[in-house]
Write a protein that holds these residues in place. Structure first.
Motif, PDB file in Angstrom:
ATOM      1  N   GLU A  40      34.567  43.751  28.908  1.00  0.00           N
ATOM      2  CA  GLU A  40      34.958  43.092  30.442  1.00  0.00           C
ATOM      3  C   GLU A  40      35.381  44.480  31.028  1.00  0.00           C
ATOM      4  O   GLU A  40      35.220  44.684  32.211  1.00  0.00           O
ATOM      5  N   HIS A  83      34.792  46.660  34.792  1.00  0.00           N
ATOM      6  CA  HIS A  83      35.865  45.963  35.687  1.00  0.00           C
ATOM      7  C   HIS A  83      36.351  47.145  36.778  1.00  0.00           C
ATOM      8  O   HIS A  83      36.758  48.020  36.241  1.00  0.00           O
ATOM      9  N   MET A  97      45.763  42.943  34.740  1.00  0.00           N
ATOM     10  CA  MET A  97      44.323  42.763  34.875  1.00  0.00           C
ATOM     11  C   MET A  97      43.735  42.009  33.425  1.00  0.00           C
ATOM     12  O   MET A  97      42.807  41.172  33.277  1.00  0.00           O
ATOM     13  N   THR A 150      39.577  42.118  42.385  1.00  0.00           N
ATOM     14  CA  THR A 150      38.144  41.927  42.726  1.00  0.00           C
ATOM     15  C   THR A 150      37.923  40.540  43.681  1.00  0.00           C
ATOM     16  O   THR A 150      36.905  40.259  44.324  1.00  0.00           O
ATOM     17  N   GLU A 191      42.687  37.143  39.599  1.00  0.00           N
ATOM     18  CA  GLU A 191      41.933  37.727  38.531  1.00  0.00           C
ATOM     19  C   GLU A 191      41.761  36.910  37.483  1.00  0.00           C
ATOM     20  O   GLU A 191      42.678  36.106  37.032  1.00  0.00           O
ATOM     21  N   ARG A 199      41.412  36.699  33.379  1.00  0.00           N
ATOM     22  CA  ARG A 199      41.502  37.460  32.359  1.00  0.00           C
ATOM     23  C   ARG A 199      40.534  37.096  31.261  1.00  0.00           C
ATOM     24  O   ARG A 199      40.166  35.972  31.109  1.00  0.00           O
TER      25      ARG A 199
END
Length: 369
Positions: free
Chosen positions: A167, A171, A289, A352, A356, A358
């Motif tokens: 990820e 990311h 994040m 984004t 977010e 996770r």
């Protein structure tokens, strides 16, 4: 609360230099636990210092240096920051990370002064004994701070390290943050490496550089606390970007004029406020994040990019000086890339999407009413 206080002690007794944090120890800590990693590091530290104190030749000193190097990686401040992040609610996390980073900075400010005082009046073995006592204190600190492994919030979503790393590779905010951190290392280590030479060239006392670095260490404590407090109130990616832009402005104001003792110390105070203030912001961003389960691993990856930039800053600054006979192009390039990193961090380093997701975490969908 005990977990937080012991994490602070670890940060004060251990290194805050990113070179120790950039090792793969973060992945080991995430795999086997913070407690085991930090206690093992403290124990190796004690053994290494004991070997150094009893050294009768170069071989023993080399062995002790190797042991201490491993120990520093296992007691890096990134592990203390990870323990603190797991031990507190998300609403208080940024403040606590700022406190841990500030006390770590205080350690790097006070310990060299204490060591200099000891070495001025005592044999070097007494200085080693001083560090040995600090390392022994880190053993119980590692045990209690490692209790963060057992906290319910520390487990995070059920996922694997492979999934989290996969990820992270794609990311965008993490990649932008790591790229900006590369520029951070480039500028800071350029300054730490070449400031003394620059001041001598400009006719200043070589000791002025040491005084400036001392001021940086002192004011950095305030900067870390402020960054942690602000990070709890405003978007961290914006604060990081502004911090990099402010560094570029401070660089420009200082290097565009001939240095004086007063301007150098004012510059050092300003840079100190912006020096390692990135630590609570970067750590907090990683936790936001991806959660805290594999936080140490991800911080290690980010610090690797920082150290690549550090190496380039030290080497590139010397190369430019040797080629052109001046540091002008070096600091000008540093300002340009620093300003650019700040802008990119602000524009592209944000979430984004609105919320977010996770890795491994199920998105909550509001129920229909």
């Amino acid at each position: 609360m005990k977990d937080i206080m012991l994490a602070i002690l670890l940060a004060a007794g251990g290194p805050t230099d990113a070179s120790a944090q950039a090792q793969p120890i973060g992945a080991i800590a995430d795999r086997f636990g913070l407690r085991a990693t930090m206690m093992a590091g403290a124990a190796i530290y004690v053994i290494g210092l004991g070997v150094m104190a009893a050294a009768g030749g170069a071989t023993a000193l080399i062995v002790s240096g190797g042991l201490i190097g491993v120990a520093l990686s296992c007691t890096a401040s990134s592990l203390g920051l990870t323990a603190a992040a797991r031990a507190v609610p998300e609403a208080r996390r940024s403040k606590v990370l700022g406190v841990v980073a500030a006390v770590g900075s205080l350690g790097t400010f006070l310990v060299p002064l204490a060591t200099q005082g000891l070495l001025a009046h005592q044999a070097w073995q007494i200085g080693v004994l001083f560090f040995l006592l600090l390392a022994i204190a880190m053993l119980p600190a590692g045990f209690w701070a490692g209790g963060a492994d057992e906290l319910p919030g520390g487990a995070g979503p059920r996922t694997t390290m492979r999934a989290v790393l996969g990820e992270a590779v794609g990311h965008r905010p993490f990649l932008v943050m790591s790229g900006a951190y590369f520029v951070c290392g480039l500028n800071l280590v350029f300054l730490a490496t070449h400031l003394a030479t620059y001041l001598v060239i400009c006719g200043q006392d070589p000791m002025l550089s040491a005084e400036a670095l001392t001021v940086i260490g002192g004011t950095n404590c305030v900067g870390s606390l402020a960054a942690g407090w602000l990070g709890g109130r405003y978007p961290k990616h914006l604060l990081l970007g502004l911090l990099y832009i402010l560094r570029a402005i401070v660089f420009t104001l200082y290097f565009m004029m001939p240095p004086t003792p007063a301007s150098t110390l004012v510059f050092a105070a300003a840079m100190g406020m912006l020096w390692l203030s990135v630590a609570p912001l970067v750590s907090g961003l990683v936790a936001e994040m991806f959660g805290t389960r594999y936080m140490a691993t991800l911080l290690g990856i980010a610090f690797v990019t920082h150290q690549v930039g550090s190496s380039l800053g030290a080497w590139g600054g010397g190369l430019i000086f040797d080629t052109l006979g001046s540091y002008d192009r070096a600091w000008q390039l540093g300002v340009l890339v620093g300003f650019a990193a700040g802008v990119v961090q602000i524009v592209a380093g944000g979430p984004t999407r609105d919320r977010e997701k996770r890795p491994g975490e199920m998105r909550l969908v509001p129920s229909a009413r």
